[in-house]
Every structure is written in structure tokens, then in C-alpha cells.
Design an enzyme around this catalytic site. Structure first.
Site, short mmCIF file in Angstrom:
data_model
loop_
_atom_site.label_atom_id
_atom_site.label_comp_id
_atom_site.label_asym_id
_atom_site.label_seq_id
_atom_site.Cartn_x
_atom_site.Cartn_y
_atom_site.Cartn_z
N VAL A 142 -1.79 6.02 3.29
CA VAL A 142 -1.52 4.62 3.58
C VAL A 142 -0.11 4.47 4.18
O VAL A 142 0.04 4.15 5.36
CB VAL A 142 -1.66 3.77 2.29
CG1 VAL A 142 -1.19 2.34 2.52
CG2 VAL A 142 -3.12 3.78 1.83
N CYS A 143 0.90 4.73 3.37
CA CYS A 143 2.27 4.43 3.80
C CYS A 143 2.73 5.34 4.91
O CYS A 143 3.63 4.99 5.68
CB CYS A 143 3.20 4.51 2.59
SG CYS A 143 2.61 3.44 1.25
N VAL A 144 2.15 6.54 5.02
CA VAL A 144 2.47 7.43 6.14
C VAL A 144 1.47 7.24 7.28
O VAL A 144 1.86 7.04 8.44
CB VAL A 144 2.47 8.91 5.69
CG1 VAL A 144 2.77 9.84 6.85
CG2 VAL A 144 3.48 9.11 4.57
#
Lengths: 208, 208, 208, 208, 208, 208, 208, 208
Positions: free
Chosen positions: G117-119
């Protein structure tokens, strides 16, 4: 009374190599073949280096089990060599037991293929007969980790000590000062990381 | 006094197969299903081959636990077959214990599903009752490696010996000369690597 | 248009051995040291056996990185040997690229330590320069499986072909009839299972 | 008679750090190097924090085995430091045993490299000499999991207690009220998950 | 233009079984032997069940590589059987390619031992020759996971589709209504979990 | 004298849940969090189902260690709840020991976080105090497999019995006829494979 | 046209650190916490060492996700710091994109928690926006290996290059002669094996 | 032209749940059953939460394959429910394809049992038909890791995007401000570590 440290003694130890045969080796899957081959040859080399009485035995060499690994055969040309006619447990073979007795040693270093049979059976018999038994776990092999664990636990419960070839060599040698070069060569030949340490060391000190 | 080697004896051993049922087998995840199926059938074959008294027992065959594996049922048509009405520990069932006693054997080879219950409970009871217990670890299965290890340790601490079907067969057979062909067939049918050794051997020797 | 099979050709391939140095080898933890040592020496032997132009390069041999593995140095006494004064990517060193060009080969077989740097950087540069690149994955090593996977994916995405020393040898040899004994010796020296097959075969056929 | 709980006591325990040398550390492959380094330094920090007598020993520092890890050397500038002239088992060195005796402690916390030799040998000797031995398993390292398991089993069979640095710290501390901040700092410095818990806690409580 | 679904068609597919020989099987260590044996026989059974043209080939059957697995030989008595005189890549053998062409099929299902050579080489050649290639990954084996991954990636990069025998069977069958009993038997014979589902189902429905 | 089977008895057993706190759970990495959560709740459910006296204890709930898992708190609203002011070993807290004594039970079922401290310390103390201790291995968690193994071995050496929640439930229940539906619901709620068996069974029998 | 080698350039690269927050880190279970912490701090150190523009961003620092790891905050006191009010994909936050644009760099080195998600989300957005994206796989973490693999494959399919912090450092540095001491210190601080090599080297050369 | 980021859109996505049946689930062995059950229910919950059109399909519910998991059936009482009369590939069933078309969505989120058949076949068909396909890898299961990897690679090569339920939820939600409580509840119900973070947070903030 404290527990006694049953310590390997080069004057009281003998080596039993049981069924390291080319065919049976194809059954060994609990250890990588490159590593296993190296461990078995290291055990042969250490038996040679420390001058330990060594006994070879095989089961049906001319059948599917195949011949003894040639390097071991070559390394111990004068060792007792018992080609068992059928006994699964080497200790059931009178010639084998006689050869063990003839060494006069009370500490038996055992390795073989496959662990739960060719190693465990004579190990349990030898303990019953009053010997101290040291199993070389990394020079013994079998079908998979599950069967290996069962075999180790059974031998351990009976009092066998589990060791590896490296621990055996160190316990026999006691003190580096007895022979730095000889032990160093043994390690360098069979432990790649140690060989690298020595290569780096030699390079740096030769430069100085 | 040296530790005694408690050795399996084909004249003093019986086999207990506990709850190898089609539904319960779906709970077994500590061993690959192909390998597990092979091990269970190998244990059946060796019980048959050595003519060991064999006892079958199940728990709620007509419910979600499912029927006994059909091959085992077919292999032992005349064996005592105890469909337990509710006891989780087979040893709590009088018919089961009576069947064990009726064998007159003192060495019990036990396997089942799931290990920490259907194997461990009767194993611990049998030890308390004075039997020598040999657990066939690779013909017993359970949820995962963690639960398996807990079960093995508990049985081992009570004195059970952990073995695999291959070790059991070899310890019972003692000497290949008793029957080379029969034991060879057992191994060839259940150990692919051994089968390959024999195929290669047969090809080469037939060429000669 | 079908995809072309870019096939190794012993007349068009060269081998690049990058930074197999004693110190750097202590960083390699994605492969067992016994197996890795064997693979690296096998690659050296095959380069020798097929007579492939081989180029050696190192980084700071006299510092912590340590000397080139002595066996490789001994095996290729006349090979170009580029001790890079500082370039991390061997392809940034003009002498190295010149040595590659001087071979006249268009297929580059690359292995080294560590994979994501000493192998991947020159591999990516060589692809950009128009070479076909074959990475010998099992003679290259790095910190752990995670870093290895990242390196493999990056090279693969750029068009490098991932192979192992065994595949390289087979693809170069093409047909056993070119030299049965030579290839057999290479395999026997570096594949314990193959060695065992040959031992068993020899024993059986010599008995006949 | 119930089994006694042999419990670590900060007034009766000493720490033995055996052969944590830069070269030998390259042999350690049964534990990730980041984790191992952290565990060894945590053990140093806890010995320091609890003010336990600590003894350092090394084997051939100026050879391939390399120097003691500098952080340990710096942390215990006044500790007995026995550079053994050749004895593999530190307990075979009289100065080492004298240093242990001089502490007046009966509980020995041992860690070292490699486990089956540098840890196991003095552990077995110390047990024989009447000490209670606690092996710090996660601050000891060796070639691979197989050799580690053999070493653990051998020491355990002789009565050594297997612990980790975290368990050692908790058993010595007994009650958080003795020093919340000090133990918290030790954990925060060596357990990333614990450090995160504290960071989150601090943020939330500082906001309130 | 959307990517096309290249779907196996029982009227356009042929099966190539490459070097499943008793000796070579001892080299296979990336998959458990019980599981591997089962997968290979399942592939043979599905080829038989769907009536796919099947081609057998071997390399030096009378040498260390050993004979073809007897079950495969027995199952396809009339199949083309190419004992290659030396070519490592089966596609380099004209008889083999002629046999493939003679099937008139354009989809080739390939499995063999070892993956990176006996499977990958003909797969890459067949793709270049315009065939659609489907590699049966779980009926192909090799030295270890590392060499397997390298082989899979190389074939995949060239456009081969990686499948397992179960996926192949399902894609060929299309609709259970074509033959429920036949496909069910194939699955029951080779998937223990499926067999158990069927045993439970039969028991329950026969009780009703 | 045969070894006694120390068997769990629902009239003599109590459950101790030690430090299952939201913060501490982030330290647990030797077991998958989905599986661990399920096991802990299953243990709570079985304590509830069998009506076993249950004791809860925590360490610094309002600090980084975080609150007790809410489900456990809700399930045992009237259970003794000892928020320890600082003692790391719960058995060092007089209120905790008093609560254990007040149950009048001699069999203690213990689980907690982290295994080598919050479980092992009170387990060893309880054994010393004469209790029979049963550790629920799969409802206890810690940093990694290495620290877990050390903790298990230490407790086992002192006489603790290692079990899992499933084995505990079965040993307490003794006979399905005591309550088929209740035990079935417990299993169905916490063993997905068992739930599936029951779903299939219900579907088939409702069709009949 | 050969494939281009998209090579990191210290004059064209920026670093994006996404959501390395104390609470979210407790979700990371695909990598050992000691190793992960080391990798994240190593990435911070290399960004600092090479003077790369660095951007920090977080999600709900004052909620359960917890604060940014303090070391990163301390290391980049003047870096753009975007506390996102709700956007899950950092690239959906205009301030974040503006900060990226303000660097004038076209190569983005991204790491974060959790990987899929965040990457992955900002990586995919950045690729679409025309940036070259380099994911630092070993400084990014997520729930388990399965979710990690899915994330890596998705990013890779879109053209992201997977690297590790070590590869990034080496590719940016190009030539040791640019600064031997600085890069050596970076490696020594974050690679225990490298630190050991340097310790041994220093000891030996100082002796000379 | 940069690669496009094909991003899930809650207004253009539909969910296909294929053959999550009680019997077939016993075949799933590439993922722990506790984790798998949680993932499948999480996917059901997220489909529900985002109001995505959802289609259920099964194969032979009244035979050995067993009924659909009851929770899924209960959660989507009004969803199209296609009990296929025999087609293995759901896309070969006209009703299924009609139900997909009736949603008007172009993004298909697919999960099922077993991966290489029930997921891969309709995924490949849907891609050919012009849909964007997102495979939920952690809510799909199969026999073992080897068969899973083959299935993933085949779908990926055709253009399917591999994601997990967590990534799907985050990509659909876009911004926490759309509904903090709802998404938080979804995560808390299916991610134990996240639930713990929230428990600790709630405790601390309620104390303030």
C-alpha cells in the site's frame, strides 16, 4: 555428585563407519549432498589424522545398495572391513563386534546411512554393551528431517551423545599447540569459511 | 548397569491403528498428504508382512470424522475393529484394551490421527499399564509442526520410543537373509528412491 | 515471429568471474558455503574444460575484501586479471571492457560476489552494450534471499538469462558424443549424486 | 520432593564471553548476523547493567580467528581477559578457571562462538566442577542449525539450562520496581518492537 | 487487442516425457520423492486418459542414468520411444522432432528430469519452432529450488506457460459432464485429500 | 513401577492466563498472528466451557505493555484479576499465588506472553511448589523460534508437560457422550478444517 | 536497440520515506525486526551521506499508527515532512507531489510500510507520472511473504526496479576512490560481516 | 508514453468468489487454515463494505466438493449465485458471464479455490474478454506453494494484477476521511496486530 563430563579421548576412541554406500546415499535427503559429502570425508580425514582405530562395514555391496564410497575405502586400506552377509544391525554381526573389541577402546564414534537404522541400531546395542557412544550427526543421513529427529531422540534417550565432526575434532585435539598446522589443514580442507579466513590472513601477513 | 536396548521383537509386538479416518485426515497438515498416505499404507503393509496382531479403532465413523481409510479396512478383514461409542482415548474403551490384552504382546506399535490426542492418550495409558510403546511418527499426523512437537515431547518424557515405519520394519526383520525378496518388495513399494535403485540394478544385471 | 532461443555457443561465449574474494565470501549467506564453494569451482572447471576465454577481476585485494580464491587464480594463470583501483561496476573499468572486447565473444557468462552489485552492475552494462548475458545464479552469492531475489529480478527484467553452472555446461556441450569421459568427470567431481551413480555403475559392470 | 527451580540470582551469577572474535563470527550461520550482533551486545549491556562479574577469553587473536569484537573489549576494560595460548576448552586454561573462582559466584552465564566447542566444552566442564550453567542460546552461534541442535542437546543432557538474553535479564531483575527506567532502556535499545511500543506510548501520553 | 488465452485443447495437445530415468531421479531434490513419483504417474495417467499422443525419450539408458521408470514404459507400449545416442537437448535429435511433427499437434506438454536441461532445452527449441509450450512443473525435477527457479524463469521469459498436472487435466477436460467418473478416478488415485472427500461422501450417501 | 500418566482432570485443573496484553502481543513472532489470536480465544472458550477456575494477570496495563486482550477480560468478568505492580514472575506476587491456592486445584494450565518469561517463570515456580504444570504451547508466544525452543526445553526439563489447547480440551472431555454438541461447537469455532467437515456433513445429511 | 541501463545517479535521485511509524511497524512480519530496523536506518544514513533530497510522510501520527521512527525524524530535521490528513496513497496528497517536484529529480528511491500500500501505490503513481522508480525492498515491510510477493510483482510489472539499500549505495557511489572512508563507515555501521572484516584487517595491519 | 496505473475504482469493480466450498477447502495447503479463513471472510466483508456487486459460483455443491462456506452465503443473500452444472472454468458458464456483464463493471476482483483452476481459468478468460483482472492472492488457495507459483506466473504473464485483500481495500477506499470508523472496523476485525494497536490506543486515550 555432579554429572560427569564424558569427554572424547584420542587414546580411548574408535570410529565406526556404517554403510556409506553409493546406492544408499541416494536415500539421504535430510541434508544437502554437497554438505553431506564434505562431512563424511571430513570424518574420514579426522579419523586418519588422530590415528583412531577405524572399522568399515557394508551391507550387500554388490546389490542395489552399491559399493562403499571409494574415498573411504582408499583412506583405510588396512582397516577391518566387514561386508555383512545380512544383519541389518552391524552389532548383530560377530566379526564386527570382535573388531570393535579388538580396538580395546571404550568410546565409539559412529556415523552411517541411514540414521534410524544403520546408526541407531548399533548405537543402542553398543550402549547396552557398556560403551560410550558419540553419534556424528552431520556425517549421518536419512530420508527426511522427521525420520532424523525420531532417530536422534531415540539414541539420545538411551544416553548417546550427539556431536558433529567439528566438535569431535576439537574435543580430541584439546590444545592447538599439539599441532597447529595439522588441525588447521583439516579445517581449511572442509570448512570454506575457515579456508577464507586463512587465505585473507596469509595474504595480509605476507604483504607486511 | 547399562541402559537396556528395548528392541522390537516380531514375536512380542502388536500394531494399533487409531482413527485413520477420511474426515480426520483433512486435519493433518504437519506432513505432505502424498507422503503421509504412503507412510500409513506402508505401516499397514509391514504389519501384514510380519504377521503382527493388528487392532483397528475409529471414532464416529458415520459422522463428520468419516470412515476408516478403505485400504486399511480391506487389509485387515479379520482384525479386531473397535468403533468407539465416544471415548476419546481408545484406552478408555474396555473392548480395545481387551483386544490388546488378547494379543498377549507387550510391545505396542502405535500410529494415528491426530497425534496429540488419538496417539498420545493411549500411548500414555499403555505405558502406565506396563507396555513398551513405539510411536510411528511418520504414520501419525496432526494440525501443524508446533502441535506435533508438543505431542512428541510429552510421549517421549513418559518413555515412549519414537520411530518411523522404516525403522520398525528393519528392527523387526533383523537379518535380510530371513527374506530378501519380501522386505525388498515392501521397500520398493513405499520408497521411490529404493525402487529406483532396484530398477537400475535389475537393468544392469539383466544386460550382463 | 517466434521468440528466438538464445543458446550458449562454446565458440561465442566468454566467462567473467567478478570478485570471488576470500573476505567478500564471508558476506555470502543466501547459499550454504559447502555448496557455494563447489559451484564456484565447478564454474572454473567448466570454463577450463570448454576452453572459454575467462576474465578475472577483483576489488581491493589487499584490503578487507581479501584475495581472490586461490584455486581460481591457479586455474587461470594466463587469463586477464584486472585488479580494479576503485570502480564498483567492473564495466566502468576500461581495461576490463577492453579484455572483454578482445575475446571477440558476444555471449557473456557472469558470476560473482555480491550478486546485486558485482554481478548485476556489469550485467546491466553489458546488455546495454549489446552483449547476450547469462548469469550463473548458483555461482553468485549475496547477503540473503531477499537481496538475491531483488537482484535476479532486476537483471531478468533487463533481458539477462538466469542459468546454473550445470545448465551452462550442458548447453555448451550439446552432445555427449563430443566427449563422454570429460563431461562425466566434470559432473562426477561436482555432483555427489552423479558420482554415486557412476560408482554403483562401475561396480556392477566390473563384476559382470 | 519437587524439582527445584534453579533461578538466576544477580548476587550469585557471573558472565563468561568466549571467543566472540571477528574472524570466528564469519563461521556463524545459524542466526542472521544483524540479530546475532544485537544479541551479543545486549548480553554485554545486561552484564554491565546488573554489575555481574564478567570474564573475556579469546583464542589466537592475532591469527585468522581475529580480534575480540571491539565493543565488548571497550565495555569491560577491567574484566579478566584471558588470551588462551592454545587450549580449545577455556576450562583447560588455569587462568580462566582461577578467574571464575575469584568471582565467588556459583551460577555461570555462558555465551560464545562456536556453540558446540567454545560454549559446550567449558559448559560441560563447569557442570562437572559443580557450577550451575546457563547457556545464552541467542548470543552463541555456529555453522548451521544441525550443529547447533547437537550442541544444545549435549549440554542440556548434562544439566545446562538453555535461556536467551531477554530471559536472563528478566530473571535477574525480578521486579520492575527495582528500576523501571534502566531495564526499559536496555529493552528499548535491543528489541525494536519494544522500542516502538515505547515511542507510541510516549507520543500519546505527551499529547494528553 | 486483449491478450489471447492460449488454452490447452485435447485435440491439439501432445505430451513429451523426457528422461524420467531411475538413475537421474536420484538427482531430483527440489521436491519430495513420494510427491514427485505421484505427480509423474499422474501425468502418465492423464495422457492416457485423454488419449493424447505421447512421446518418450531417454538418454543412455544402459549407463549410470538408468532405465526409464518402468510404469511409464508399460503405460505407453506403442508410443514413439527415442533413446537418444548423445544429444542432450531432445530437440537436437531428428527422430524426436519427427515424432513430434507426426502427431500434428501444436501444443506441447513437457515434463522431465532435470528441469533446467532436459525440460528447458527442448521447451526453448519448441517455442522457437512455433509450438505452444506448457511445462508441467510438478512432474519435472532438479537439484534444488535455486536451479529450479532459474530454469522456470528462463522458460517463462521465452513464453512457456507453467502449469501443474492438475491444471492440465482440468483445462483439457473442460466440463465434468464429459465424464464424471473417469476424471474423478484420476483425481482420487493421485490426490489423497480428494480421495478422502470421496470416501466420506460415499459412506454418508450409502447410509441414507 | 511404570511411569504414571499425569492426566488432566476437569475437577482438579485451573487456568492461568498471563500477560496476554495488546502491546506485548506485538512482540510475538514465533507464530502467525491469525493463528495465535485463534488459539488464545480457543483457550479462553475451553476454560469457560469446562468451567475451570481461571485467573488473569497483567503487567503495567497502562504503560507500553497495553491492556489485556478485551475478549479475555469480557469472558471472565468475575475471575481473579491481578494487575501486578512490578513482579515479572507472577508467582512472586502474593495475591496471584493466593488466588491459585484458593482454587483448591493441583493441575495448572498455563499460557502467556512472552513464553520464556511470563510462562516459564511461574511454571517453574509452580512445579517447585508441588503443582502439576501443563503449558499450552500454542496459546503462548515469544520473539522467535529460537527463544521459544529454549523456553520449552527449560520447562520440560523441570517436569512441565507441553500440550496444545486441542489436546487439553480432549483430555478434559474424556468422552464425546458427555456433550457432543458443546465440544463440537468449540472445535467448529476454532478449527476451520473441522468446521468444513461439519458443513459438508450437515449438507449431505440434510439432503437425505 | 539494446535495453537501456537505468542507473541511479546521485545528482538525479531523491528518497521518499513513507509511513515508517512505530505503530505500523508492528504489522511488519515478512522480515526480522532487528534486520529491518537496521535496513531502514541504513537507508536513512545513505540518503544523508549522498546528500539526496529526502521527503518524509506519515499517516495519522497521533492515532494508532504511531509516530515516525524518532531516528529518521532526527536525521532529516529540514526535510519536507508531510503528515497526510487522510490520503492512503501519498501521491494523492498535493503537498507530497509538490515536494517531489521541488527536488527537480527524476529518479525516486522509495521505501515504506506496508509494502503493498504505502510503497506500491505511490510507486505506481510516480511511474505513471514519468519518474524512474527504485523500490528499496529490504527497507520496506508488510504482513507476510505472500503479501510482499504480490506487491513486488505488481510494481515490477509496471516497471519499478527492485533494489536493496546496499545496491542503491553502491550504484550511487560508483567508485570507491570518491571516498573510501565514508562508504566504509556506512557499510561497517550496518553490515556486521563487513565490520568484522574491517576489525580483522585493522588488527593485522596494525601489528605489522 | 508512461505505463498506466490501472487502479481499482469502487464504482467500476465487481467481486467474483469462485468455489469456496467446504470440501474443496480441504485441498488448500499453501496457506495456514486460520489465516486463509480470515482472509476469505475479510474479502467478503470488504465487498460488503464497499457495496461492490458480488457474484458467487460453485461446482457440485451436493457432491464431495461440499457446500459454499456458510458465512459467504449468508453475507450475500441477494447476489447472483451460479451453481455450475459441470463447467470447470466458470467463464464457460453463460449465466456466470451474463451476471458479470450485468454488473456493468470492467474491473474484476477474483478469488477462489483452487488457484490454478477455479481462479486462473476465469481470470485468463476475463482478460481475453477485455476486463481488468485483480487476483486476491491471499483469499485463493491450492495444493502447495509449487502449484500456487505456477498459477500466479501464468496469470501474471497474461496481465492479471496480483493483490491481497488489504491492498484491495486500501486502493478502493482512497482516503481515510471517507470513513475512518468503517475501514478501521474492517481492519480491526481481520488484522490482529491492528486490533492490538487500536486497543492500546483506546486504553491510553481514555485514561488521559
Amino acid at each position: 555428585m555432579n554429572p560427569q563430563y564424558k569427554r572424547l579421548d584420542r587414546n580411548d576412541a574408535a570410529v565406526l563407519l556404517v554403510d556409506h554406500q553409493a546406492g544408499l546415499l541416494s536415500l539421504v535427503r535430510d541434508i544437502d549432498p554437497d554438505r553431506f559429502r564434505n562431512n563424511v570425508l571430513a570424518l574420514g580425514d579426522l579419523a586418519d589424522y588422530f590415528g583412531l582405530p577405524t572399522i568399515l562395514t557394508t551391507s550387500f555391496e554388490t546389490g542395489p545398495n552399491g559399493p562403499l564410497v571409494p574415498e573411504l575405502k582408499a583412506q583405510f586400506p588396512d582397516a577391518p572391513y566387514i561386508a555383512r552377509p545380512g544383519q541389518i544391525n552391524a552389532w548383530d554381526n560377530e566379526d564386527f563386534v570382535a573388531a570393535v573389541r579388538a580396538t580395546g577402546r571404550k568410546q565409539l564414534i559412529i556415523a552411517g546411512v541411514v540414521t534410524e537404522v544403520c546408526v541407531a541400531f548399533p548405537a543402542l546395542s553398543a550402549i547396552e554393551a557398556g560403551y560410550e557412544v558419540f553419534v556424528v550427526t552431520d556425517a549421518s543421513g536419512t530420508f527426511n528431517a522427521l525420520t532424523r529427529d525420531s532417530a536422534w531422540r531415540r539414541m539420545e534417550a538411551a544416553g548417546a551423545q550427539l556431536m558433529t565432526w567439528f566438535g569431535v575434532a576439537c574435543e580430541l585435539h584439546r590444545d592447538w599447540r599439539n599441532d597447529i598446522e595439522g588441525l588447521g589443514r583439516l579445517f581449511s580442507n572442509h570448512i570454506p569459511d575457515y579456508r577464507n579466513l586463512m587465505s585473507s590472513y596469509d595474504t595480509l601477513t605476507q604483504m607486511g
